[in-house]
Design a protein around this motif. Structure first.
Motif, PDB file in Angstrom:
ATOM      1  N   VAL A  20      55.442 -20.603  77.604  1.00  0.00           N
ATOM      2  CA  VAL A  20      56.008 -21.960  77.263  1.00  0.00           C
ATOM      3  C   VAL A  20      56.599 -22.944  78.089  1.00  0.00           C
ATOM      4  CG1 VAL A  20      57.420 -22.949  75.131  1.00  0.00           C
ATOM      5  CG2 VAL A  20      56.277 -20.887  74.794  1.00  0.00           C
ATOM      6  N   GLU A  21      57.311 -22.166  78.976  1.00  0.00           N
ATOM      7  CA  GLU A  21      58.087 -22.856  80.080  1.00  0.00           C
ATOM      8  C   GLU A  21      57.864 -22.105  81.448  1.00  0.00           C
ATOM      9  OE1 GLU A  21      61.339 -25.123  79.563  1.00  0.00           O
ATOM     10  OE2 GLU A  21      60.990 -25.478  77.358  1.00  0.00           O
ATOM     11  N   ASP A  22      57.575 -23.388  82.303  1.00  0.00           N
ATOM     12  CA  ASP A  22      57.361 -22.670  83.740  1.00  0.00           C
ATOM     13  C   ASP A  22      58.036 -23.850  84.634  1.00  0.00           C
ATOM     14  OD1 ASP A  22      56.764 -21.631  86.302  1.00  0.00           O
ATOM     15  OD2 ASP A  22      54.482 -21.576  85.679  1.00  0.00           O
ATOM     16  N   ASP A  23      59.412 -23.422  84.961  1.00  0.00           N
ATOM     17  CA  ASP A  23      59.979 -24.510  85.676  1.00  0.00           C
ATOM     18  C   ASP A  23      61.139 -24.125  86.674  1.00  0.00           C
ATOM     19  OD1 ASP A  23      60.488 -27.391  85.825  1.00  0.00           O
ATOM     20  OD2 ASP A  23      60.808 -27.563  83.760  1.00  0.00           O
ATOM     21  N   VAL A  52      61.824 -20.037  86.730  1.00  0.00           N
ATOM     22  CA  VAL A  52      62.018 -19.232  85.363  1.00  0.00           C
ATOM     23  C   VAL A  52      60.643 -19.776  84.521  1.00  0.00           C
ATOM     24  CG1 VAL A  52      63.407 -18.824  83.607  1.00  0.00           C
ATOM     25  CG2 VAL A  52      64.401 -19.258  85.712  1.00  0.00           C
ATOM     26  N   ILE A  53      60.063 -18.514  84.008  1.00  0.00           N
ATOM     27  CA  ILE A  53      58.987 -18.664  82.843  1.00  0.00           C
ATOM     28  C   ILE A  53      59.468 -18.184  81.793  1.00  0.00           C
ATOM     29  CG2 ILE A  53      56.567 -17.646  82.295  1.00  0.00           C
ATOM     30  CD1 ILE A  53      56.071 -17.525  85.362  1.00  0.00           C
ATOM     31  N   PHE A  54      59.073 -18.963  80.693  1.00  0.00           N
ATOM     32  CA  PHE A  54      59.587 -18.532  79.269  1.00  0.00           C
ATOM     33  C   PHE A  54      58.565 -18.346  78.391  1.00  0.00           C
ATOM     34  CE2 PHE A  54      60.646 -19.469  74.811  1.00  0.00           C
ATOM     35  CZ  PHE A  54      61.565 -18.457  74.569  1.00  0.00           C
ATOM     36  N   MET A  55      58.329 -17.230  77.751  1.00  0.00           N
ATOM     37  CA  MET A  55      57.130 -16.974  77.353  1.00  0.00           C
ATOM     38  C   MET A  55      57.535 -16.612  75.759  1.00  0.00           C
ATOM     39  SD  MET A  55      55.095 -14.075  79.356  1.00  0.00           S
ATOM     40  CE  MET A  55      53.369 -14.195  78.211  1.00  0.00           C
ATOM     41  N   ASP A  56      56.592 -16.905  74.840  1.00  0.00           N
ATOM     42  CA  ASP A  56      56.590 -16.847  73.192  1.00  0.00           C
ATOM     43  C   ASP A  56      55.523 -16.578  72.762  1.00  0.00           C
ATOM     44  OD1 ASP A  56      58.140 -16.285  71.110  1.00  0.00           O
ATOM     45  OD2 ASP A  56      57.936 -18.553  70.440  1.00  0.00           O
ATOM     46  N   GLU A 116      61.931 -26.251  71.996  1.00  0.00           N
ATOM     47  CA  GLU A 116      62.710 -25.781  70.808  1.00  0.00           C
ATOM     48  C   GLU A 116      62.849 -24.288  70.990  1.00  0.00           C
ATOM     49  OE1 GLU A 116      63.299 -26.355  66.535  1.00  0.00           O
ATOM     50  OE2 GLU A 116      62.116 -28.054  67.416  1.00  0.00           O
ATOM     51  N   ARG A 117      61.889 -23.643  71.350  1.00  0.00           N
ATOM     52  CA  ARG A 117      62.105 -22.194  71.492  1.00  0.00           C
ATOM     53  C   ARG A 117      62.934 -21.735  72.446  1.00  0.00           C
ATOM     54  NH1 ARG A 117      62.936 -18.200  69.981  1.00  0.00           N
ATOM     55  NH2 ARG A 117      62.101 -16.398  69.434  1.00  0.00           N
ATOM     56  N   ALA A 118      62.457 -22.197  73.446  1.00  0.00           N
ATOM     57  CA  ALA A 118      63.346 -21.737  74.714  1.00  0.00           C
ATOM     58  C   ALA A 118      64.995 -21.964  74.568  1.00  0.00           C
ATOM     59  CB  ALA A 118      62.984 -22.439  76.035  1.00  0.00           C
ATOM     60  N   GLN A 119      65.375 -23.348  73.959  1.00  0.00           N
ATOM     61  CA  GLN A 119      66.484 -23.682  73.738  1.00  0.00           C
ATOM     62  C   GLN A 119      67.294 -22.590  72.792  1.00  0.00           C
ATOM     63  OE1 GLN A 119      66.286 -27.646  71.972  1.00  0.00           O
ATOM     64  NE2 GLN A 119      65.520 -28.527  73.907  1.00  0.00           N
ATOM     65  N   GLN A 120      66.538 -22.288  71.748  1.00  0.00           N
ATOM     66  CA  GLN A 120      67.093 -21.303  70.814  1.00  0.00           C
ATOM     67  C   GLN A 120      67.630 -20.011  71.401  1.00  0.00           C
ATOM     68  OE1 GLN A 120      64.218 -21.099  67.998  1.00  0.00           O
ATOM     69  NE2 GLN A 120      64.783 -22.932  66.633  1.00  0.00           N
ATOM     70  N   PHE A 121      66.370 -19.536  72.411  1.00  0.00           N
ATOM     71  CA  PHE A 121      66.466 -18.251  73.042  1.00  0.00           C
ATOM     72  C   PHE A 121      67.732 -18.265  74.048  1.00  0.00           C
ATOM     73  CE2 PHE A 121      65.643 -15.773  76.724  1.00  0.00           C
ATOM     74  CZ  PHE A 121      65.285 -14.375  76.100  1.00  0.00           C
ATOM     75  N   LEU A 122      67.699 -19.534  74.753  1.00  0.00           N
ATOM     76  CA  LEU A 122      69.035 -19.594  75.545  1.00  0.00           C
ATOM     77  C   LEU A 122      70.133 -19.396  74.796  1.00  0.00           C
ATOM     78  CD1 LEU A 122      67.731 -21.907  78.378  1.00  0.00           C
ATOM     79  CD2 LEU A 122      68.359 -19.382  78.573  1.00  0.00           C
ATOM     80  N   ASN A 142      67.985 -27.905  80.880  1.00  0.00           N
ATOM     81  CA  ASN A 142      67.210 -28.643  80.065  1.00  0.00           C
ATOM     82  C   ASN A 142      65.954 -28.202  79.433  1.00  0.00           C
ATOM     83  OD1 ASN A 142      66.954 -31.056  78.465  1.00  0.00           O
ATOM     84  ND2 ASN A 142      66.141 -32.176  79.965  1.00  0.00           N
ATOM     85  N   PRO A 143      66.098 -26.941  78.928  1.00  0.00           N
ATOM     86  CA  PRO A 143      64.740 -26.465  78.712  1.00  0.00           C
ATOM     87  C   PRO A 143      63.756 -27.369  77.522  1.00  0.00           C
ATOM     88  CG  PRO A 143      66.670 -25.406  77.299  1.00  0.00           C
ATOM     89  CD  PRO A 143      67.193 -26.325  78.328  1.00  0.00           C
ATOM     90  N   ARG A 144      62.498 -27.508  77.849  1.00  0.00           N
ATOM     91  CA  ARG A 144      61.718 -28.699  77.074  1.00  0.00           C
ATOM     92  C   ARG A 144      61.616 -28.238  75.589  1.00  0.00           C
ATOM     93  NH1 ARG A 144      58.167 -30.259  82.005  1.00  0.00           N
ATOM     94  NH2 ARG A 144      58.298 -27.897  82.383  1.00  0.00           N
TER      95      ARG A 144
END
Lengths: 229, 242
Positions: B215-218, B206-210, B230-236, B226-228
């Motif tokens: 922002v995340e590529d995991d 999953v790639i997370f963009m902002d 903060e932005r991805a945590q909020q989004f999820l 465990n999204p690293r």
């Protein structure tokens, strides 16, 4: 004035053959100009929408120029001046008369400017995603335009194109300045010959009215069918 | 299969993509998510060159997308793409929608193209609709046709640009089912989507963009557990509440 005028319609029935020929010429010019207008107009519209700036500017200049000049001027110009220019430029023998052909080309060039604007609007009415989808399938720009965008554009603009065709048919009456025996020219000649100009011009007007009104009613009918479909 | 290397893109002063790098291996399913305006659709459109980019490069199966010499049409012919708004050609029947590019681009003959089209139409369960026009189908059906249309080109990978966001809720699953099946067959896929259920079931990564950045590529497991950022945590948190 009309109180003392005696109408005499007798020169019309005997000239129907000649007038009919004139009408055919008008219809031929109309058909030719529509075909040329749509083909050249489509190219102009695509040029105007092109991302190649000089091409877009040239097309815009063309369209604006022709739309800002009266048709009669264009016809006279192409009837009188362009042939002279061609003669000296191409070294044509003096006997060859290119005036009529030249006037026809001028007419088609003029009408193309109007068609170009209609077609440009038609192309812009097709959602951008359609072009993207065609590209995504590997189609080149010409393929995408030819098979995907233009067919939809033309379907959207059929009523406008037909309406423009009716205007164009009326515009053909102006080619009489080039001594071409179109319908109006033929009617004028008969009236002039028989001293019955009033009757012949009224008759010509009635014929134009009937044809154009019938055609525009047909367009309206078609438009309604398109909307309900 | 797909390598995205430090890609940046701007419209005038507006930076849409900043230094994006990632890759999709053969047979891998990568889901790209993020808030709207984060650049995920732009990124996926860069992959087949529908959107130009100013810096960096993308390679698809070894071919550079950014190089001016690259024949993009040739590349795109084998990179399937599915759009948010389906983009079937409304003036042709479903059958013709499926065969047009096969005939014009791959130079297949008409019968072969029709047969191939019908095969994939059958795969998405719509063989009975071949003679219809796109406007006569539901959104979900149109999107399945769009997938079949892309598959008929024998793509080496598939790009999905929010394939379900324009659909009524009850039609989303029929499209996701087709995509899931495709993934299970080993198709290389890059999917921009908000369907986290699909991502959990099917994705490998999953790639997370902002704001135009990756922002995340995991791996999917790491991302959801465990999204690293903060932005991805909020989004999820927001998207998974429902």
């Amino acid at each position: 004035m009309f109180g003392s005028y005696e109408f005499d319609w007798s020169s019309i029935p005997v000239s129907l053959g000649f007038l009919g020929q004139g009408l055919m010429v008008s219809l031929e010019i109309t058909a030719l100009a529509i075909v040329a207008g749509i083909v050249w107009g489509t190219l102009l519209a695509m040029a105007r929408l092109s991302s190649i700036k000089p091409l877009a500017w040239a097309a815009a200049a063309y369209v604006n120029l022709f739309r800002a000049i009266p048709l009669v001027m264009v016809l006279l110009w192409f009837f009188l001046i362009v042939p002279k220019f061609l003669e000296s430029f191409l070294g044509l023998p003096p006997g060859s008369d290119v005036r009529l052909a030249s006037a026809m080309i001028g007419f088609a060039l003029f009408e193309s400017a109007y068609y170009a604007e209609i077609i440009r609007a038609g192309i812009q009415s097709v959602p951008k995603g359609q072009l993207a989808a065609a590209h995504a399938l590997g189609m080149s720009y010409p393929q995408a335009m030819l098979h995907v965008v233009l067919p939809q554009a033309f379907r959207n603009m059929v009523p406008l194109l037909l309406t423009q065709a009716i205007i164009l048919f009326q515009d053909t009456s102006l080619v009489y300045v080039s001594a071409l025996a179109d319908f109006f020219g033929a009617a004028y000649k008969v009236g002039d010959r028989d001293g019955r100009l009033v009757e012949l011009v009224l008759f010509a007007g009635a014929v134009y009215f009937v044809l154009c009104f019938a055609a525009s009613q047909a367009v309206r009918h078609y438009q309604k069918r398109l909307q309900t479909a | 299969m797909i390598t995205i290397d430090k890609v940046s893109k701007h419209y005038g002063n507006f930076q849409v993509l900043t230094d994006c790098s990632t890759h999709v291996n053969k047979g891998e399913v990568v889901v790209v998510c993020g808030p709207s305006g984060s650049g995920k659709s732009t990124l996926i459109k860069c992959v087949n060159g529908l959107e130009p980019f100013q810096q960096g490069d993308i390679h698809v199966n070894g071919t550079s997308v950014g190089a001016p010499k690259t024949n993009l049409s040739k590349l795109r012919a084998h990179v399937g793409m599915v759009f948010q708004h389906f983009e079937l050609f409304p003036h042709m029947t479903i059958r013709d929608n499926l065969s047009l590019a096969q005939i014009k681009v791959l130079k297949r003959d008409k019968d072969e193209a029709a047969e191939k089209g019908l095969y994939f139409l059958d795969r998405v369960g719509l063989k009975a609709h071949a003679h219809k026009f796109p406007g006569q189908l539901s959104g979900g059906q149109q999107q399945r046709v769009a997938i079949a249309r892309a598959l008929a080109m024998d793509p080496i990978c598939m790009l999905f640009d929010e394939p379900t966001s324009a659909l009524d809720p009850e039609m989303i699953n029929e499209v996701l089912d087709v995509m899931t099946e495709l993934a299970q067959e080993g198709m290389t896929m890059m999917c921009v989507t908000h369907e986290m259920g699909f991502a959990k079931r099917v994705a490998h990564r999953v790639i997370f963009m902002d704001h135009g950045k990756i922002v995340e590529d995991d791996s999917k497991e790491a991302f959801f557990a465990n999204p690293r950022s903060e932005r991805a945590q909020q989004f999820l948190a927001k998207i998974l509440q429902h």
